[in-house]
Write a protein that holds these residues in place. Structure first.
Motif, short mmCIF file in Angstrom:
data_model
loop_
_atom_site.label_atom_id
_atom_site.label_comp_id
_atom_site.label_asym_id
_atom_site.label_seq_id
_atom_site.Cartn_x
_atom_site.Cartn_y
_atom_site.Cartn_z
N GLN A 1 0.86 -1.18 0.00
CA GLN A 1 0.00 0.00 0.00
C GLN A 1 0.90 1.23 0.00
O GLN A 1 1.82 1.33 0.82
N GLU A 2 0.64 2.15 -0.92
CA GLU A 2 1.47 3.36 -1.00
C GLU A 2 1.04 4.34 0.08
O GLU A 2 -0.14 4.66 0.23
N GLN A 3 2.03 4.79 0.85
CA GLN A 3 1.78 5.75 1.93
C GLN A 3 2.90 6.79 1.97
O GLN A 3 4.05 6.44 2.24
N GLU A 4 2.57 8.02 1.67
CA GLU A 4 3.51 9.14 1.75
C GLU A 4 4.82 8.86 1.01
O GLU A 4 5.90 9.08 1.53
N GLY A 5 4.70 8.38 -0.20
CA GLY A 5 5.86 8.14 -1.03
C GLY A 5 6.60 6.85 -0.76
O GLY A 5 7.58 6.53 -1.43
N MET A 6 6.15 6.07 0.23
CA MET A 6 6.73 4.77 0.55
C MET A 6 5.70 3.69 0.24
O MET A 6 4.50 3.95 0.09
N PHE A 7 6.19 2.45 0.16
CA PHE A 7 5.31 1.32 -0.09
C PHE A 7 5.36 0.38 1.12
O PHE A 7 6.41 -0.17 1.44
N LYS A 8 4.21 0.22 1.77
CA LYS A 8 4.13 -0.56 3.00
C LYS A 8 3.59 -1.95 2.72
O LYS A 8 2.58 -2.11 2.04
N VAL A 9 4.29 -2.96 3.25
CA VAL A 9 3.88 -4.35 3.09
C VAL A 9 2.53 -4.56 3.77
O VAL A 9 2.31 -4.10 4.90
N ASN A 10 1.62 -5.26 3.11
CA ASN A 10 0.28 -5.41 3.70
C ASN A 10 0.26 -6.49 4.78
O ASN A 10 1.20 -7.27 4.95
N ASP A 11 -0.85 -6.52 5.52
CA ASP A 11 -0.95 -7.38 6.69
C ASP A 11 -0.91 -8.86 6.33
O ASP A 11 -0.39 -9.68 7.11
N GLU A 12 -1.44 -9.24 5.18
CA GLU A 12 -1.44 -10.65 4.78
C GLU A 12 -0.02 -11.21 4.72
O GLU A 12 0.24 -12.35 5.12
N VAL A 13 0.91 -10.39 4.25
CA VAL A 13 2.31 -10.80 4.18
C VAL A 13 2.96 -10.73 5.56
O VAL A 13 3.65 -11.67 6.00
N ARG A 14 2.73 -9.64 6.26
CA ARG A 14 3.40 -9.42 7.54
C ARG A 14 3.01 -10.47 8.58
O ARG A 14 3.80 -10.81 9.47
N GLU A 15 1.81 -11.00 8.48
CA GLU A 15 1.36 -12.01 9.45
C GLU A 15 2.18 -13.29 9.38
O GLU A 15 2.22 -14.06 10.35
N LEU A 16 2.83 -13.52 8.27
CA LEU A 16 3.64 -14.73 8.12
C LEU A 16 5.07 -14.55 8.64
O LEU A 16 5.81 -15.54 8.78
N VAL A 17 5.46 -13.30 8.91
CA VAL A 17 6.86 -12.99 9.18
C VAL A 17 7.05 -12.48 10.61
O VAL A 17 6.28 -11.64 11.09
N THR A 18 8.08 -13.00 11.26
CA THR A 18 8.52 -12.51 12.56
C THR A 18 9.93 -11.96 12.41
O THR A 18 10.80 -12.63 11.84
N ILE A 19 10.17 -10.75 12.89
CA ILE A 19 11.48 -10.11 12.82
C ILE A 19 12.10 -10.12 14.22
O ILE A 19 11.46 -9.70 15.18
N SER A 20 13.35 -10.59 14.32
CA SER A 20 13.96 -10.74 15.64
C SER A 20 15.46 -10.45 15.58
O SER A 20 16.12 -10.72 14.57
N HIS A 21 15.98 -9.93 16.68
CA HIS A 21 17.42 -9.68 16.79
C HIS A 21 18.15 -10.96 17.12
O HIS A 21 17.73 -11.73 17.98
N LEU A 22 19.26 -11.22 16.41
CA LEU A 22 20.03 -12.44 16.67
C LEU A 22 21.47 -12.27 16.22
O LEU A 22 21.74 -11.83 15.11
#
Length: 291
Positions: A184-205
């Motif tokens: 989804q385009e927001q203020e000149g950036m493109f944000k990944v939608n929730d359907e994709v983000r729900e599959l991904v966990t981001i973690s420090h390692l």
């Protein structure tokens, strides 16, 4: 006429002390030719902590109660995090057309409908989100528990990965259909939608942190592309052995096209697929194969 204040110089002994401490912490290796680079990149940290010399900074890194945070901060300074969506298309085609169908077929026969994929050194997150989009496009994950875990040692890039908003440079290899479907385009950036983000966990390692690695659990596929090139031979063997232990039997390790396990490990089988060559952990795998 005003003269700028002279910069603090790093002695050879200070270079070796700091270089070896960083190496022990995370495997990032700087050879003797990198002294000037390390000096320039870390000089601002001396100023930040009001330290007069690099030897004082070494003692700060080794003994101060804030050492862990400082080591995390300097990883942002010392590491390069250039990436983009859908990088190395031939490998991704092997992943979608050959690796995933094989794994899902084998696992379904065993009654195991879980799929766990690790993006090690995920940087700003384009890789794990790419993996999620590809799986959604395949249309075969309904009824499966899919986990895509993106990890990195740099807190700075992980913050961007969690925001999941990207500029045009991240889309140099992205087909328009993916942008329309999953962003989804927001203020000149493109944000990944929730359907994709729900599959991904981001973690420090930190890939040298054996306790945290053990907590990740077993994986079916590990992507670690253009990461081990920054390690020396000993550190490469240590990290690759950790990947081997983290993979389920029959799992896959996908490295960057400029990387190989030559002189690092014989535990993996080099598998020639139609679209690419990848590393495979054999069924009934035995321990060993690391020099």
């Amino acid at each position: 006429m005003f003269c700028s204040e002279p910069e603090v110089q790093m002695t050879d002994d200070e270079f070796r002390l700091i270089r070896d401490l960083i190496y022990t912490h995370c495997g990032l290796y700087f050879d003797n030719d990198s002294k000037y680079l390390l000096e320039k990149r870390l000089a601002r940290r001396l100023s930040h902590h009001q330290l007069p010399a690099f030897r004082d900074y070494y003692h700060f890194l080794k003994y101060d109660r804030k050492r862990d945070q400082e080591l995390s901060d300097i990883m942002d300074i010392l590491t390069t995090n250039e990436t983009y969506f859908f990088r190395e298309a031939f490998q991704l085609k092997a992943f979608t057309d050959e690796i995933i169908p094989e794994l899902m077929n084998v696992k379904a026969k065993r009654g195991d409908r879980t799929l766990r994929i690790w993006s090690a050194g995920c940087s700003t997150g384009e890789e794990p989100y790419t993996i999620a989009m590809l799986l959604l496009e395949m249309g075969c994950i309904k009824g499966w528990r899919v986990e895509i875990i993106g990890t990195d040692i740099s807190q700075r890039v992980l913050q961007q990965a969690r925001k999941a908003a990207y500029g045009k440079s991240s889309f140099r290899s992205t087909e328009e259909i993916y942008i329309k479907r999953y962003f989804q385009e927001q203020e000149g950036m493109f944000k990944v939608n929730d359907e994709v983000r729900e599959l991904v966990t981001i973690s420090h390692l930190n890939l040298f942190d054996q306790n945290r690695l053990a907590l990740l659990g077993k994986m079916d596929v590990i992507f670690c592309r253009n990461v081990i090139i920054y390690f020396d031979q000993i550190a490469k063997k240590r990290v690759v052995e950790s990947f081997y232990k983290s993979l389920r039997e029959g799992g896959y390790l996908l490295l960057g096209h400029s990387e190989s396990l030559m002189n690092i490990s014989t535990a993996f089988a080099l598998k020639h697929l139609k679209n690419d060559m990848v590393y495979h952990k054999p069924e009934c795998a035995e321990s060993g194969g690391f020099a």
